[in-house]
Design a protein around this motif. Structure first.
Motif, PDB file in Angstrom:
ATOM      1  N   PRO A 107       0.990  -1.056   0.057  1.00  0.00           N
ATOM      2  CA  PRO A 107      -0.102  -0.094   0.022  1.00  0.00           C
ATOM      3  C   PRO A 107       0.818   1.214   0.068  1.00  0.00           C
ATOM      4  O   PRO A 107       1.782   1.265   0.816  1.00  0.00           O
ATOM      5  CB  PRO A 107      -0.754  -0.058   1.199  1.00  0.00           C
ATOM      6  N   GLU A 108       0.557   2.141  -0.843  1.00  0.00           N
ATOM      7  CA  GLU A 108       1.021   3.405  -0.920  1.00  0.00           C
ATOM      8  C   GLU A 108       0.617   4.471  -1.854  1.00  0.00           C
ATOM      9  O   GLU A 108      -0.444   3.904  -2.863  1.00  0.00           O
ATOM     10  CB  GLU A 108       2.704   3.276  -1.256  1.00  0.00           C
ATOM     11  N   THR A 109       0.762   5.532  -2.063  1.00  0.00           N
ATOM     12  CA  THR A 109       0.351   6.529  -3.212  1.00  0.00           C
ATOM     13  C   THR A 109       1.475   6.477  -4.155  1.00  0.00           C
ATOM     14  O   THR A 109       2.579   6.695  -4.164  1.00  0.00           O
ATOM     15  CB  THR A 109       0.136   7.762  -2.687  1.00  0.00           C
ATOM     16  N   TYR A 110       1.066   6.069  -5.370  1.00  0.00           N
ATOM     17  CA  TYR A 110       2.176   5.894  -6.547  1.00  0.00           C
ATOM     18  C   TYR A 110       1.381   7.006  -7.902  1.00  0.00           C
ATOM     19  O   TYR A 110       0.092   7.268  -7.839  1.00  0.00           O
ATOM     20  CB  TYR A 110       1.891   4.563  -7.088  1.00  0.00           C
ATOM     21  N   GLU A 111       2.619   7.173  -8.572  1.00  0.00           N
ATOM     22  CA  GLU A 111       2.128   8.041  -9.617  1.00  0.00           C
ATOM     23  C   GLU A 111       2.592   7.190 -11.187  1.00  0.00           C
ATOM     24  O   GLU A 111       3.843   6.538 -11.118  1.00  0.00           O
ATOM     25  CB  GLU A 111       3.101   9.237  -9.734  1.00  0.00           C
ATOM     26  N   PHE A 112       1.802   7.039 -11.885  1.00  0.00           N
ATOM     27  CA  PHE A 112       1.579   5.925 -13.057  1.00  0.00           C
ATOM     28  C   PHE A 112       1.728   7.060 -14.356  1.00  0.00           C
ATOM     29  O   PHE A 112       0.800   7.946 -14.234  1.00  0.00           O
ATOM     30  CB  PHE A 112       0.691   4.829 -12.927  1.00  0.00           C
ATOM     31  N   PHE A 113       2.128   6.478 -15.472  1.00  0.00           N
ATOM     32  CA  PHE A 113       1.688   7.014 -16.802  1.00  0.00           C
ATOM     33  C   PHE A 113       0.266   6.249 -17.225  1.00  0.00           C
ATOM     34  O   PHE A 113       0.226   4.993 -16.841  1.00  0.00           O
ATOM     35  CB  PHE A 113       2.859   6.568 -17.587  1.00  0.00           C
ATOM     36  N   ILE A 114      -0.270   7.212 -18.038  1.00  0.00           N
ATOM     37  CA  ILE A 114      -1.445   6.338 -18.601  1.00  0.00           C
ATOM     38  C   ILE A 114      -1.107   5.548 -19.785  1.00  0.00           C
ATOM     39  O   ILE A 114       0.068   5.667 -20.682  1.00  0.00           O
ATOM     40  CB  ILE A 114      -2.335   7.491 -19.187  1.00  0.00           C
ATOM     41  N   ASN A 115      -1.582   4.213 -19.820  1.00  0.00           N
ATOM     42  CA  ASN A 115      -1.065   3.268 -20.647  1.00  0.00           C
ATOM     43  C   ASN A 115       0.409   2.837 -20.381  1.00  0.00           C
ATOM     44  O   ASN A 115       1.334   2.584 -21.003  1.00  0.00           O
ATOM     45  CB  ASN A 115      -1.235   3.612 -22.279  1.00  0.00           C
ATOM     46  N   GLU A 116       0.878   2.653 -19.126  1.00  0.00           N
ATOM     47  CA  GLU A 116       1.937   2.444 -18.736  1.00  0.00           C
ATOM     48  C   GLU A 116       2.204   0.581 -18.921  1.00  0.00           C
ATOM     49  O   GLU A 116       1.379   0.093 -18.826  1.00  0.00           O
ATOM     50  CB  GLU A 116       2.156   2.780 -17.124  1.00  0.00           C
ATOM     51  N   SER A 117       3.452   0.331 -18.859  1.00  0.00           N
ATOM     52  CA  SER A 117       3.731  -1.092 -19.078  1.00  0.00           C
ATOM     53  C   SER A 117       3.291  -1.854 -17.640  1.00  0.00           C
ATOM     54  O   SER A 117       3.453  -1.200 -16.756  1.00  0.00           O
ATOM     55  CB  SER A 117       5.163  -1.226 -19.504  1.00  0.00           C
ATOM     56  N   PRO A 118       2.469  -2.893 -17.943  1.00  0.00           N
ATOM     57  CA  PRO A 118       2.379  -3.541 -16.611  1.00  0.00           C
ATOM     58  C   PRO A 118       3.102  -3.996 -15.819  1.00  0.00           C
ATOM     59  O   PRO A 118       3.125  -3.880 -14.612  1.00  0.00           O
ATOM     60  CB  PRO A 118       1.438  -4.800 -17.035  1.00  0.00           C
TER      61      PRO A 118
END
Length: 416
Positions: A235-246
């Motif tokens: 659990p944490e707050t994460y920043e992801f790219f849209i359509n990021e690699s799984p």
């Protein structure tokens, strides 16, 4: 001799003696000489004509070979350019799986070729090496992330290699918070709903991809466990790219896990006689059963008391493990899954009527740091039972009779 008539103007030609007996012989005329020499001249002429014909045929053959080679080279060049630029490729997706990180571009290009995504793999290998020498700011060479990828020829060689590197094609990001106690289905749904990555690809990565992290380096898929990485997506707050690699998405969770579950925790688990996997399983139950951090330590102590005495307390007596299968796993199982919810229930149901001795097959959620610490440093207690009333108040008991008496007094609506 006297009767012979010598006339210089005789049309038959001059007469002369050519032998000792003086027998006259007629000297050949110029026309006769020409006739005798004609066959020789004709033969020479034929030889010249024949040689000339052979030369023309060889020239034609040479040009045919040159044209054929040029056509073949042109076709090959078209295929090569099509691999790079994807001029006539289709959008049909192909699933490419990298079980572990790949270092060399040659190995990945072989994989793309084996999956029919490129035709001219040797040209592509040379192209990548030359391109990386000329453009060093965005290299196409390895390493390439482990994971499951949906690729298509329309992406071109560069697009496919960047995808395998985990490089995103967009700068748009989204920040998501995953609370303590989220399960794998919860996490997948949140990521998919926010367009971070594809659901099927994400599930494949969670179930099959090997990651070089301390906690998961030796982790294998167990037949009794619905989700291999349940308990490890911290659990944490994460920043992801849209359509990021799984694979890139999952790595962020696992990297956080390596930070949380330090070597100190690994050593403490060994001191208690548990593996990190078992500690995470205990912590996941504590996470679901406790109302706050203070309760976590007490419940962890009771769970470990029962684990230390499986002869008298073969089951944990926790409803949360069965609820995990009923409320989280069952709704997520598709018709193509190899096992049903009932199958998993036989490995996870730890309530009093269960046949599961000790811990369930695996974690039932992804616990937070407080729950992990409670599992590693439980409160010392003699209690073997616990329950909550409707307000969330925690009650403990040392014996079954004491437990039933407190239930009748503080929570008569509970079924025990």
């Amino acid at each position: 001799m006297d009767n012979l008539d010598f006339k210089s103007g005789d049309k038959r030609g001059d007469i002369y003696f050519s032998n000792a007996e003086g027998i006259p012989t007629r000297k050949a005329t110029s026309s006769q000489s020409a006739q005798k020499s004609a066959p020789v001249q004709s033969a020479k002429k034929l030889k010249k004509v024949k040689y000339k014909g052979q030369g023309i045929g060889s020239t034609y053959l040479f040009f045919i070979v040159v044209i054929a080679c040029s056509m073949l080279l042109s076709i090959y060049a078209i295929f090569c350019m099509n691999d790079i630029l994807a001029i006539t490729k289709t959008n049909s997706s192909v699933t490419v799986s990298l079980a572990q990180q790949v270092e060399k571009s040659d190995d990945v290009i072989d994989t793309l070729s084996d999956n029919g995504l490129i035709r001219c793999k040797y040209f592509c290998k040379v192209f990548v090496k030359l391109r990386d020498k000329l453009i060093t700011s965005s290299r196409l060479g390895g390493p390439y992330e482990a994971g499951v990828y949906y690729l298509n020829g329309k992406m071109g060689l560069e697009g496919m290699l960047k995808t395998l590197q985990g490089t995103t094609e967009t700068n748009e990001t989204v920040q998501l918070t995953f609370p303590e106690g989220y399960t794998v289905p919860d996490i997948i749904n949140r990521l998919v709903d926010n367009d971070v990555c594809d659901k099927n690809a994400l599930i494949s990565v969670i179930q099959t991809t090997n990651f070089d992290f301390k906690l998961t380096s030796d982790l294998t898929q167990k037949d009794a466990v619905p989700y291999r990485l349940e308990g490890f997506l911290f659990p944490e707050t994460y920043e992801f790219f849209i359509n990021e690699s799984p694979a890139s998405v999952v790595k962020k969770f696992l990297l956080q896990g390596d930070k949380v579950f330090s070597k100190k925790y690994v050593d403490r688990a060994a001191e208690l006689g548990y593996t990190p996997y078992e500690i995470l399983t205990i912590a996941s139950i504590v996470q679901k059963e406790a109302g706050d951090e203070e309760q976590m330590k007490i419940i962890a102590g009771i769970i470990e008391n029962r684990l230390d005495d499986t002869v008298n307390f073969p089951t944990l007596g926790c409803q949360s493990t069965a609820d995990y299968i009923t409320n989280k796993v069952a709704p997520s199982i598709s018709s193509t899954e190899s096992h049903s919810a009932d199958y998993y229930m036989t490995y996870y149901n730890t309530n009093n009527s269960s046949t599961v001795v000790g811990l369930p097959a695996g974690p039932i959620c992804n616990p937070g740091k407080a729950a992990i610490q409670a599992a590693l440093y439980p409160e010392k207690t003699s209690a073997k039972f616990f329950f909550h009333d409707n307000s969330g108040e925690l009650y403990t008991a040392r014996t079954l009779s004491e437990f039933k008496e407190k239930v009748r007094e503080y929570a008569p609506y509970l079924e025990y």
